[in-house]
Design a protein around this motif. Structure first.
Motif, PDB file in Angstrom:
ATOM      1  N   LEU A   1     -32.046  13.362  23.284  1.00  0.00           N
ATOM      2  CA  LEU A   1     -32.020  14.816  22.601  1.00  0.00           C
ATOM      3  C   LEU A   1     -31.364  15.636  23.835  1.00  0.00           C
ATOM      4  O   LEU A   1     -31.486  15.215  24.984  1.00  0.00           O
ATOM      5  N   ILE A   2     -30.788  16.966  23.518  1.00  0.00           N
ATOM      6  CA  ILE A   2     -30.185  17.658  24.219  1.00  0.00           C
ATOM      7  C   ILE A   2     -31.324  18.458  24.763  1.00  0.00           C
ATOM      8  O   ILE A   2     -32.600  18.829  24.270  1.00  0.00           O
ATOM      9  N   ILE A   3     -31.105  19.140  25.804  1.00  0.00           N
ATOM     10  CA  ILE A   3     -32.374  19.850  26.561  1.00  0.00           C
ATOM     11  C   ILE A   3     -32.805  21.033  25.637  1.00  0.00           C
ATOM     12  O   ILE A   3     -34.177  21.268  25.505  1.00  0.00           O
ATOM     13  N   LYS A   4     -31.853  21.750  24.961  1.00  0.00           N
ATOM     14  CA  LYS A   4     -32.535  22.691  24.234  1.00  0.00           C
ATOM     15  C   LYS A   4     -33.356  22.167  22.982  1.00  0.00           C
ATOM     16  O   LYS A   4     -34.410  22.856  22.675  1.00  0.00           O
ATOM     17  N   GLU A   5     -33.282  20.848  22.522  1.00  0.00           N
ATOM     18  CA  GLU A   5     -34.123  20.522  21.561  1.00  0.00           C
ATOM     19  C   GLU A   5     -35.300  19.906  22.236  1.00  0.00           C
ATOM     20  O   GLU A   5     -36.407  20.173  21.551  1.00  0.00           O
ATOM     21  N   ILE A   6     -35.365  19.515  23.497  1.00  0.00           N
ATOM     22  CA  ILE A   6     -36.443  19.034  24.020  1.00  0.00           C
ATOM     23  C   ILE A   6     -37.354  20.341  24.463  1.00  0.00           C
ATOM     24  O   ILE A   6     -38.371  20.221  23.799  1.00  0.00           O
ATOM     25  N   SER A   7     -36.627  21.407  24.725  1.00  0.00           N
ATOM     26  CA  SER A   7     -37.426  22.652  25.020  1.00  0.00           C
ATOM     27  C   SER A   7     -38.365  23.045  23.883  1.00  0.00           C
ATOM     28  O   SER A   7     -39.315  23.242  23.827  1.00  0.00           O
TER      29      SER A   7
END
Length: 520
Positions: A479-485
């Motif tokens: 996942l990209i970091i924005k999705e993880i956040s």
């Protein structure tokens, strides 16, 4: 434009408030911050502060002392208390000092934004922009959920031992006639309880002025003060219709006859609860003063038996909050169930306690029965029924705790359920009040228990759980970091990165780059 001062000795709280207020009121506010009461007082002296968010427990001068001094400087400053302590005495003292609202930590962002808007309206009102009717509605909104629940609990379980004059003056209903109602909602999943509770409060607040308690088992007690020309029957029927359209679950409402003396509040609650037993599955409202006569005694006995059945089920399941509420109801209903004959009531409670002991023994074969040996002696010699009620409730709690200990393998079942809920809902808002409502305990008790059992505060546990989940997702690389956040509950990626770096010493990007490089 509004000048807002954020006062808290925990920087993470100040950062969170800053993020929420900037997001919701961009261009409308100027923010100041202080980590102590002394600094807050200096800022209030040197700046035209309109609104203050204030913690109570801080090093040096505490929040209540600071409020007292600030109000002397500027009586029109709107003060919002943010505290981890939900005790009535703190709320009462804060309101007496002129606080606008008392909120218990942690508070979800929507409530912070809503409270800030109300505070801004209060500032506008003081500046002469709002009319008197709007200002009155703002003052009525000050009444906190915690104080209302405390009042209802005292009416139902401690009617004789409570001085209600301060409560009635606090709510502004002293001298008014009133009636009690019970709203019963069954077939409701535990994870939906808090959302449903909020809907119930919204419906009640939209129709009338009333005092609403928390869930006690599957019921919510409501105190309705009556103004002139109000028709309680029409009011309850309209409320039932609204609730039935907004809530999925079986709804019943029972209401008492009209009373004038607050000393009759416990009797009125019993009458409302008894009315529910007469309802059909349709859930239409039924008033306790209709068709009573010969049926009253049987209804009282049925109330006791229903509370007794709930107690035994709660003990077997190790459900501490449900057991506590059911034990108090059984004790409260026992006298009226047996026509006021104390000896018969004592006998019924002793028999119920023995059944609870057997239920606990089934759940925990290693139950220590030494304490039980003194039950008969106590019931035989004790003459004060108030002491008997107290002893009965305490023993029921002990038996439930013993059963729960066996089921949870040593961890308190409330803490276990709390951790399980948090871990499975990391992407959702994690309000202490919301979780406490789902678990059927007070926010203060849950906060205290969480710290004792886990060694961490509730806020720290949630934060650490989210960051640990994020760390694992970063290592996977899917996942990209924005999705993880967003997936671990942080809509603000910058704030998420800041917390991650504080805990692990590197940003999420740096951590991902390093761990993925090590895997090659």
């Amino acid at each position: 434009m509004y000048n807002v001062l954020l006062t808290d000795d925990e920087q993470i709280v100040v950062d969170s408030l800053t993020m929420i207020l900037n997001k919701n009121f961009e261009g409308q506010i100027t923010l100041f911050s202080a980590s102590s009461g002394t600094t807050a007082l200096e800022l209030a002296r040197s700046n035209p502060i309109d609104i203050i968010f204030m913690d109570i427990h801080m090093p040096g001068m505490n929040g209540l002392e600071t409020i007292s001094l600030i109000k002397q400087i500027n009586p029109n400053i709107v003060i919002i208390i943010l505290s981890a302590y939900d005790q009535f005495q703190y709320a009462q003292e804060a309101i007496n000092l002129g606080a606008f609202k008392y909120l218990t930590k942690p508070v979800n962002r929507n409530l912070i934004a809503q409270t800030a808007r109300e505070a801004m309206n209060a500032v506008d009102s003081a500046r002469g922009k709002l009319d008197d009717n709007i200002e009155l509605r703002q003052k009525l909104s000050v009444v906190s959920t915690m104080v209302e629940s405390d009042f209802i609990y005292s009416c139902v379980f401690n009617n004789k031992g409570t001085d209600f004059s301060e409560y009635l003056n606090y709510f502004g209903v002293a001298g008014l006639p009133y009636f009690f109602a019970c709203v019963e909602i069954t077939e409701l999943p535990s994870e939906k309880r808090y959302d449903v509770y909020v809907k119930v409060r919204d419906v009640l607040g939209s129709k009338c002025r009333c005092v609403t308690g928390s869930f006690m088992g599957d019921r919510i007690g409501v105190f309705f003060p009556l103004a002139k020309n109000e028709n309680p029957r029409d009011l309850i029927k309209e409320i039932y219709t609204l609730l039935a359209t907004k809530i999925s679950g079986k709804i019943k409402i029972g209401a008492s006859q009209i009373e004038k003396d607050i000393k009759n509040a416990q009797s009125a609650y019993k009458q409302a609860a008894a009315a529910i037993l007469k309802l059909q599955e349709s859930g239409a409202a039924f008033f306790g003063d209709e068709n009573e006569g010969a049926e009253k005694k049987g209804a009282e006995k049925a109330l006791f038996e229903k509370a007794a059945a709930r107690l035994l089920s709660a003990v077997k399941a190790g459900n501490a909050s449900a057991a506590d509420g059911a034990a108090k109801e059984a004790a409260a209903f026992s006298l009226s169930a047996y026509g006021g004959e104390q000896e018969k009531s004592k006998g019924a409670l002793f028999e119920l306690l023995a059944q609870a002991k057997f239920a606990a023994k089934e759940a925990n074969p290693n139950l220590d029965e030494q304490k039980s040996a003194g039950d008969f002696a106590f019931f035989a010699k004790e003459k004060s029924f108030a002491e008997i009620e107290k002893y009965f409730c305490a023993r029921a709690s002990e038996l439930c705790a013993a059963a729960a200990l066996s089921k949870s393998g040593g961890e308190n079942p409330i803490t276990l359920k709390a951790r399980q809920y948090i871990d499975s809902h990391l992407a959702e808002p994690q309000s202490l009040e919301g979780l406490a409502e789902i678990l059927g305990v007070s926010p203060f008790y849950l906060s205290k228990l969480f710290k004792e059992e886990t060694g961490e505060t509730y806020v720290n546990y949630v934060t650490n759980a989210r960051l640990e989940k994020a760390r694992k997702l970063l290592s996977d690389g899917g996942l990209i970091i924005k999705e993880i956040s967003a997936g671990v509950g942080y809509s603000d990626q910058n704030y998420f990165s800041k917390l991650f770096r504080q805990k692990y010493g590197e940003t999420p990007s740096e951590y991902r780059q390093r761990t993925l490089g090590e895997q090659k």
